[in-house]
Write a protein that holds these residues in place. Structure first.
Motif, mmCIF file in Angstrom:
data_model
loop_
_atom_site.group_PDB
_atom_site.id
_atom_site.type_symbol
_atom_site.label_atom_id
_atom_site.label_comp_id
_atom_site.label_asym_id
_atom_site.label_seq_id
_atom_site.Cartn_x
_atom_site.Cartn_y
_atom_site.Cartn_z
ATOM 1 N N VAL B 203 -25.366 -4.671 1.943
ATOM 2 C CA VAL B 203 -24.096 -3.338 1.920
ATOM 3 C C VAL B 203 -22.921 -3.375 1.046
ATOM 4 C CG1 VAL B 203 -22.161 -3.568 3.476
ATOM 5 C CG2 VAL B 203 -24.215 -4.547 3.996
ATOM 6 N N ASP B 204 -23.022 -2.030 0.827
ATOM 7 C CA ASP B 204 -21.945 -2.090 -0.504
ATOM 8 C C ASP B 204 -20.931 -1.522 -0.709
ATOM 9 O OD1 ASP B 204 -21.851 -0.036 -3.088
ATOM 10 O OD2 ASP B 204 -22.456 1.981 -1.746
ATOM 11 N N TYR B 205 -20.677 -3.257 -1.672
ATOM 12 C CA TYR B 205 -19.035 -3.549 -1.722
ATOM 13 C C TYR B 205 -18.767 -2.847 -2.766
ATOM 14 C CZ TYR B 205 -16.722 -7.602 -3.578
ATOM 15 O OH TYR B 205 -15.307 -8.270 -4.736
ATOM 16 N N PRO B 217 -10.780 -8.092 -1.768
ATOM 17 C CA PRO B 217 -11.579 -8.871 -1.663
ATOM 18 C C PRO B 217 -12.815 -9.607 -3.181
ATOM 19 C CG PRO B 217 -11.321 -8.297 0.465
ATOM 20 C CD PRO B 217 -11.060 -7.376 -0.147
ATOM 21 N N MET B 218 -12.966 -10.410 -2.863
ATOM 22 C CA MET B 218 -13.919 -10.299 -4.313
ATOM 23 C C MET B 218 -14.667 -11.606 -3.877
ATOM 24 S SD MET B 218 -11.341 -12.467 -7.575
ATOM 25 C CE MET B 218 -12.093 -12.116 -8.800
ATOM 26 N N SER B 219 -15.612 -11.459 -5.167
ATOM 27 C CA SER B 219 -16.959 -11.514 -4.725
ATOM 28 C C SER B 219 -17.329 -12.792 -5.718
ATOM 29 C CB SER B 219 -18.219 -10.658 -4.185
ATOM 30 O OG SER B 219 -19.466 -11.261 -4.272
ATOM 31 N N HIS B 234 -11.060 2.932 -13.485
ATOM 32 C CA HIS B 234 -12.828 2.523 -13.627
ATOM 33 C C HIS B 234 -12.479 2.990 -11.854
ATOM 34 C CE1 HIS B 234 -10.415 -1.424 -13.119
ATOM 35 N NE2 HIS B 234 -10.551 -1.051 -12.593
ATOM 36 N N ASP B 235 -13.617 2.994 -11.140
ATOM 37 C CA ASP B 235 -13.468 4.378 -10.134
ATOM 38 C C ASP B 235 -13.616 2.501 -9.468
ATOM 39 O OD1 ASP B 235 -16.304 3.321 -9.741
ATOM 40 O OD2 ASP B 235 -17.164 4.952 -10.043
ATOM 41 N N MET B 236 -13.654 2.930 -7.311
ATOM 42 C CA MET B 236 -14.121 1.587 -6.443
ATOM 43 C C MET B 236 -15.273 0.524 -7.021
ATOM 44 S SD MET B 236 -14.684 3.502 -3.673
ATOM 45 C CE MET B 236 -16.348 5.194 -3.065
#
Ligand SMILES: Cc1ncc(C[n+]2csc(CCOP(=O)(O)OP(=O)(O)O)c2C)c(N)n1
Ligand code: SF4
Lengths: 269, 382
Positions: B203-205, B217-219, B234-236
């Motif tokens: 899924v595009d996070y 939320p982080m990964s 920076h962008d999303m």
């Protein structure tokens, strides 16, 4: 061999000039990773600031684009906290050896397992052609308009003396050798340095009347020679290519982990 | 149950509290008066399979903790003035890339190498404005070991809640003083753990797309989502951009997430404030002497009160504005040439009623120092 799966196509086109050597290094790096078959989730690319450092944005790994010169310090935090990751650090010569020189020698001294790819174009490309610690005596740069009186480092010698356990040098012309070296460096357990002579036609070649990208790459063929070759004995000015250092030394994360294991046994008793 | 009471230095309290909060990675470079933090963590962290590393300088130290935070660790570094100056570059990076981390500055006196072993509180403005560019920061302090324990845990919690560096602005007196501290049982103080994305693999996070509540939320690096982290606008996706709309949106996000939550972030204590007409405002070790004076004067029936700030940034202006509204005089007690006093003046109706009581000679400000200034303000002569 497809390296497309490693590319973030969304973020193209890239920022590099036509004929820039950095794209060749990117290609070689991806071919090496593809051949090694390492999972994308296990690769972290950490870079500083510079044209070379932009590599990190274009590749589909965990990527950390940091501060000018500081990539190895960030990378040390990543690697020490999760030693299972493969950490690759593409760096410019200014990034690695001017502002980042201290971090460079200390990462080498610790022999922490990561691969520094020093893309040596002998100039500050991104900021428009000021001299770097690799520009060399007598050359021209925007901040050495008459001639450069700074002497350069020998990256391989410096890396060896600082404690790196794998040190190699080649050029963007010798792209297959480059791919092999990056592979070896990634597989090597310890701090690895791969120096690549990479052309900056825009800001180094032009000002020093070296011609365009093609001429610069051809000069990499004529001005370099394998380590210890006869040609080198006859013409000491030739730059040696090949693996300078490949030695087994205690790796930093393993050493730290050994302390933890020893402490665990101590508390079990 | 036996109570866990220790009689230790403030620097050790900071270590105990950081471990309580979940610290697993520390990188640092030795400097007085913060060195005990590194020395104790060098012993403690390997025992819990955490990481301690002594880096080549403070620049590298802050960079290393940022790297380790990205793999999912709670991280900290500690230093003093000269090292804090070197950390400003990395601090700005952590603000921009929204990396949770805690930076301790045990303040010493003077610019440059200054007074290495003496007390000062002169890095208050540096904590907010030391790194370049517009930004917001959280900086906290404490005046007793028990408070220091809680504030340190709070610092880690806020770093996670707001995805930001938090500065613990201690001072030499607090760092080196020995005092009793009660170590809470696990679970007694609430801990904020890292907010992780629930997005599945494939899924595009978007690592830099805030949720409705402003949180991101982080990964972890090494996990199933691969993304870019940069100090550039920076962008999303975390990819560099110089689109004006994106640049403006990011700046607002970075500043608003902290400054709009000043009510949540503000920690302070009050003493005898209900009917106070002379109000002392202080923080850190200076607040100890201020409190001493207030307690003694109250015994004599004088209406003195104390506001002890524990959150210095974002500056809790609402506290000063509301609580000082009826004051005849306000006396700011701090150990610098006057830093917090400017902020207090900016936030009261009568700045001419705000006075400074300070010391800048590396000597701990005493109740007598404060009494001397009070005498002048109260018109009792010098
Ligand atoms: C602290 C700091 N100083 C200066 C700069 C400006 N700067 C950006 S890139 C660069 C030099 C880049 O040269 P190099 O590292 O050799 O990489 P190249 O661009 O040639 O690939 C400089 C000086 C910066 N970004 N940060
Ligand atoms: S300035 Fe030089 S190094 Fe930078 S992209 Fe252009 S050719 Fe490459």
């Amino acid at each position: 061999m497809s390296v497309k799966k490693f590319i973030r196509e969304r973020f193209f086109p890239h920022i590099w000039c036509q004929g820039c050597g950095h794209g060749i290094v990117l290609n070689a790096m991806l071919r090496a990773l593809s051949a090694l078959g390492i999972s994308k989730n296990e690769i972290v690319v950490v870079s500083g600031i510079g044209c070379s450092a932009r590599i990190s944005g274009y590749v589909d790994f965990h990527t950390l684009h940091t501060l000018h010169g500081r990539a190895l310090a960030f990378a040390t935090g990543v690697k020490m906290s999760l030693p299972g990751l493969n950490v690759i650090v593409p760096m410019g010569d200014g990034d690695a050896l001017a502002i980042g020189g201290n971090h460079f020698i200390h990462a080498a001294r610790r022999n922490i397992d990561m691969t520094a790819i020093v893309m040596n174009n002998r100039i500050y490309g991104m900021t428009g052609g000021q001299f770097s610690p690799l520009t060399g005596y007598g050359m021209k740069a925007t901040t050495a308009p008459y001639k450069n009186i700074d002497h350069d480092f020998d990256i391989a010698e410096l890396s060896r003396a600082a404690g790196a356990s794998y040190v190699a040098r080649t050029t963007t012309y010798h792209v297959q050798q480059l791919t092999e070296m990056i592979k070896e460096a990634i597989l090597h357990d310890g701090f690895s340095v791969v120096e690549v002579l990479s052309q900056c036609p825009t800001n180094f070649g032009r000002r020093n009347k070296m011609g365009g990208a093609v001429e610069m790459m051809e000069s990499y063929k004529s001005l370099t020679t394998p380590i210890g070759s006869k040609a080198k004995q006859e013409n000491p000015a030739l730059i040696e290519r090949g693996v300078f250092v490949q030695r087994e030394l205690p790796e930093y994360c393993s050493e730290y982990n050994a302390i933890i294991e020893k402490l665990k046994k101590g508390t079990e008793k | 149950m036996t109570q866990n009471i220790k009689f230790i230095q403030g620097n050790e309290v900071c270590v105990e509290a950081a471990l309580y909060a979940g610290l697993t990675f520390y990188a640092g470079y030795p400097i007085t008066p913060s060195t005990e933090i590194a020395e104790h963590l060098a012993i403690r962290l390997p025992l819990i399979s955490g990481t301690f590393i002594q880096m080549e300088d403070e620049i590298a130290s802050i960079c290393a903790i940022i790297g380790a935070s990205l793999t999912g660790n709670k991280v900290m570094t500690a230093t003093s003035g000269p090292g804090f100056s070197l950390m400003q570059e990395g601090l700005g990076y952590a603000i921009m890339a929204e990396i949770p981390c805690v930076i301790v500055n045990v303040q010493r006196g003077g610019p440059s190498t200054g007074l290495p072993t003496n007390v000062s509180q002169s890095d208050v403005f540096q904590a907010q404005w030391g790194t370049h560019g517009d930004h917001a920061i959280i900086a906290m302090t404490a005046s007793s070991h028990q408070d220091l324990f809680e504030i340190t845990v709070d610092a880690f919690n806020m770093a996670e809640t707001y995805r930001t560096p938090v500065i613990l602005l201690l001072d030499e007196v607090i760092g080196h003083m020995r005092e009793r501290v009660f170590i809470p049982e696990p679970g007694e103080l609430p801990l904020v753990e890292r907010l992780k994305t629930a997005f599945k693999e494939g899924v595009d996070y978007h690592p830099y797309l805030p949720r409705e509540d402003g949180r991101l939320p982080m990964s972890d690096f090494g996990g199933i989502h691969r993304f870019n982290v940069t100090g550039l606008v920076h962008d999303m996706w975390g990819f560099p951009s110089n689109n004006p709309t994106i640049a403006k949106g990011l700046m607002h996000h970075l500043i608003d997430k902290i400054n709009n939550n000043v009510h949540e972030i503000a920690r302070y204590k009050e003493y005898h404030m209900d009917d106070a007409s002379i109000i002392l405002v202080s923080y850190g070790c200076s607040a100890r002497s201020a409190r001493h004076v207030v307690e003694n004067r109250r015994k004599r029936g004088e209406k003195l009160g104390l506001i002890e700030l524990q959150t210095l940034w974002p500056f809790p202006m609402h506290v000063i504005r509301n609580r000082c509204a009826n004051a005849r005089y306000i006396l700011v007690v701090e150990q610098n040439m006057g830093q917090l006093v400017h902020l207090v003046k900016m936030n009261v109706a009568r700045p001419d009623k705000v006075f400074l009581c300070n010391r800048i000679d590396g000597v701990f400000i005493s109740p007598t120092d404060i009494r001397n200034v009070l005498r002048v303000i109260q018109g009792r002569g010098v």
